[in-house]
Motif scaffolding. Structure first.
Motif, short mmCIF file in Angstrom:
data_model
loop_
_atom_site.label_atom_id
_atom_site.label_comp_id
_atom_site.label_asym_id
_atom_site.label_seq_id
_atom_site.Cartn_x
_atom_site.Cartn_y
_atom_site.Cartn_z
N UNK A 161 0.83 -1.20 0.00
CA UNK A 161 0.00 0.00 0.00
C UNK A 161 0.87 1.26 0.00
N UNK A 162 1.93 1.26 0.81
CA UNK A 162 2.81 2.43 0.87
C UNK A 162 3.59 2.61 -0.43
N UNK A 163 3.75 1.54 -1.20
CA UNK A 163 4.44 1.63 -2.50
C UNK A 163 3.50 1.99 -3.63
N UNK A 164 2.22 2.15 -3.32
CA UNK A 164 1.21 2.40 -4.35
C UNK A 164 0.81 3.87 -4.40
N UNK A 165 0.74 4.41 -5.60
CA UNK A 165 0.30 5.80 -5.79
C UNK A 165 -1.14 5.98 -5.33
N UNK A 166 -1.93 4.92 -5.42
CA UNK A 166 -3.33 4.99 -5.04
C UNK A 166 -3.52 5.43 -3.59
N UNK A 167 -2.55 5.07 -2.73
CA UNK A 167 -2.64 5.42 -1.31
C UNK A 167 -2.57 6.92 -1.10
N UNK A 168 -1.69 7.58 -1.83
CA UNK A 168 -1.45 9.00 -1.59
C UNK A 168 -2.55 9.88 -2.19
N UNK A 169 -3.40 9.26 -3.01
CA UNK A 169 -4.57 9.99 -3.51
C UNK A 169 -5.59 10.24 -2.41
N UNK A 170 -5.45 9.51 -1.29
CA UNK A 170 -6.36 9.72 -0.17
C UNK A 170 -6.22 11.12 0.41
N UNK A 171 -5.07 11.77 0.14
CA UNK A 171 -4.83 13.10 0.69
C UNK A 171 -4.99 14.20 -0.35
N UNK A 172 -5.50 13.85 -1.53
CA UNK A 172 -5.73 14.89 -2.52
C UNK A 172 -6.86 15.80 -2.03
N UNK A 174 -9.81 16.90 -2.88
CA UNK A 174 -11.20 16.48 -2.86
C UNK A 174 -11.49 15.30 -1.95
N UNK A 175 -10.45 14.59 -1.53
CA UNK A 175 -10.61 13.38 -0.74
C UNK A 175 -10.14 13.55 0.70
N UNK A 176 -9.36 14.60 0.97
CA UNK A 176 -8.66 14.72 2.25
C UNK A 176 -9.62 14.75 3.43
N UNK A 177 -10.68 15.55 3.35
CA UNK A 177 -11.60 15.68 4.47
C UNK A 177 -12.28 14.34 4.78
N UNK A 178 -12.73 13.64 3.72
CA UNK A 178 -13.37 12.33 3.91
C UNK A 178 -12.41 11.36 4.59
N UNK A 179 -11.14 11.37 4.15
CA UNK A 179 -10.14 10.48 4.73
C UNK A 179 -9.93 10.77 6.21
N UNK A 180 -9.79 12.05 6.54
CA UNK A 180 -9.57 12.43 7.94
C UNK A 180 -10.76 12.08 8.82
N UNK A 181 -11.96 12.28 8.31
CA UNK A 181 -13.16 11.95 9.07
C UNK A 181 -13.22 10.45 9.34
N UNK A 182 -12.95 9.63 8.30
CA UNK A 182 -13.01 8.19 8.46
C UNK A 182 -11.96 7.69 9.45
N UNK A 183 -10.74 8.22 9.36
CA UNK A 183 -9.70 7.79 10.29
C UNK A 183 -9.99 8.29 11.70
#
Length: 471
Positions: A161-172, A174-183
């Protein structure tokens, strides 16, 4: 080799002492999962170097702790077998999306890697320690398998997961607030579950993990389970959490239950992710199939133009729109001159090629959005021109006629020596009723006149629809 050595050093100095040791034994062994993930990221020809780095670093570390050489060799050898076997059983990693779609991944990961890979080396190692160190055989097997299984379940996906670009899209953005709320929701719930002893509510974490897979995907779920592990280990070691209710508060049973709980959480995240991706793949395939069916239902199989069904549907829609908006609508009917003699002279295969070439030429002359060219039947074509006046239709008809003649398709049965077409065209402003077939009839009459007039020409119909048709 350096990567492997650094991983072992980081594991021994930071990760294990932080959360994964109890007074009796380790909750999990992160190094096995870390190195399996690294092996999957690397080419197999580099595996010997990675394992050599692990063996040198770990062997030296154990010797410095005073372990005899035979014990060091057995310990290191069993771990090397476990890591190489596990990595060999999993598909190589290129990117996370493709890796998760590999056939049989969940079965290989949950059964072969999490159970088989630790169990196989655990048996000879436990036999060795039973004979030479006096340790209880099944207890050693149990501790080896449970600790290594959890380490693999947590840290192999984490490396990928840490080697995947897909992971870092969680902080783009449009996605950052949703990610922070879920975590935030996950961490708050985890802290409540594992830092109290009043309620056995370990199950509360699972619906949140399901929600995380849905909202932030597999990378978010993997990070989440690893964070839950830190909180759960801290709470359980400190005598708190739902596992205090297990087997009279005996620590070994609490730890075993915690290990199973966390391993199941990661496997569940895998399973839900794969199910969701299978669902998405099925929906995409269904969408493509529907699109292909629509194309097959509305396109002529030979020329790729619209078919008669598409033409009829489009004519009805455009006629109604033109009537509502008071616009003109034009139509061309085109027929290939002497096509029967062309087929007789050159064969039906050449006739098919001729029709395809003519159909392909239409695109050069139909530039307006909404114009539709369709195969009307046999060697006849129709062109619908929404918003076109009779003058517009005349210009387009002549352009298409000249374009077909310019193709230079040989036709010895035609006086011109090449394939030509005749065109009948009409244009009207629809009245208060729906006589769209009269537009076709007018163009057909004009086409008949073009043929009677010598072919290779365009002839216009009357620019109005008779009142009798507009009642």
């Amino acid at each position: 080799m350096l990567i492997s050595a650094f991983g072992v050093y980081l594991n021994s100095k930071l990760i294990n002492p932080l959360v994964f040791y109890t007074s009796l034994h380790a909750i999990c062994w992160p190094i096995d999962g870390l190195l399996i993930g690294i092996l999957l990221l690397c080419s197999r020809r580099n595996w010997p170097w990675i394992m050599a780095g692990y063996m040198i670093t770990t062997g030296t570390q154990l010797r410095l702790l005073g372990q005899p050489l035979s014990q060091v060799a057995g310990d290191v050898g069993c771990n090397v077998f476990e890591m190489v076997f596990a990595a060999a059983m999993l598909p190589g990693f290129t990117n996370l999306s493709d890796w998760l779609r590999r056939p049989g991944l969940i079965l290989r990961f949950s059964v072969v890697v999490l159970i088989g890979a630790p169990l196989i080396p655990a048996v000879p190692w436990s036999a060795y320690t039973h004979v030479h160190l006096g340790e209880e055989f099944w207890s050693t097997v149990q501790h080896w398998v449970s600790g290594d299984a959890l380490g693999i379940a947590l840290f192999t996906p984490l490396v990928l997961v840490l080697a995947s670009r897909e992971t870092y899209l969680l902080l783009r953005p449009g996605q950052r607030l949703k990610t922070l709320v879920m975590f935030g929701l996950l961490l708050g719930t985890s802290w409540f579950i594992f830092h109290q002893t009043a309620y056995p509510v370990a199950f509360l974490i699972f619906p949140i993990l399901v929600l995380m897979v849905d909202r932030v995907g597999f990378p978010g779920a993997v990070l989440a389970v690893n964070l839950v592990t830190i909180i759960a280990a801290h709470g359980t070691i400190g005598g708190m959490g739902p596992f205090m209710f297990v087997q009279g508060h005996h620590e070994p049973y609490r730890i075993m239950t915690l290990q199973a709980y966390l391993t199941i959480a990661m496997v569940m995240s895998f399973a839900i992710t794969l199910t969701a991706r299978d669902r998405d793949d099925f929906q995409e395939q269904l969408k493509l199939a529907l699109q292909q069916m629509e194309v097959l239902a509305t396109r002529d199989g030979l020329t790729g133009l619209g078919n008669r069904r598409l033409f009829d549907q489009t004519l009805d829609a455009e006629w109604g729109r033109a009537r509502r908006q008071g616009m003109s609508i034009g139509l061309l009917l085109l027929d290939v001159d002497y096509f029967k003699s062309y087929n007789d002279m050159y064969g039906h295969l050449a006739g098919d090629h001729c029709l395809c070439a003519i159909a392909s030429s239409f695109g050069t002359h139909l530039k307006r959005a909404g114009d539709l060219a369709a195969r009307y039947g046999g060697e006849e074509f129709v062109v619908l021109l929404p918003g076109a006046t009779l003058e517009d239709a005349s210009v387009i008809a002549e352009s298409i006629r000249k374009g077909v003649e310019a193709l230079g398709l040989e036709h010895k049965g035609n006086a011109t020596g090449v394939v030509t077409i005749s065109v009948g065209f009409s244009a009207v402003v629809p009245g208060t009723v729906r006589p769209s077939q009269r537009l076709i009839a007018a163009a057909d009459e004009a086409l008949y006149a073009a043929k009677q007039g010598g072919r290779n020409r365009g002839v216009s119909a009357s620019s109005h629809v008779p009142e009798a048709c507009e009642a």
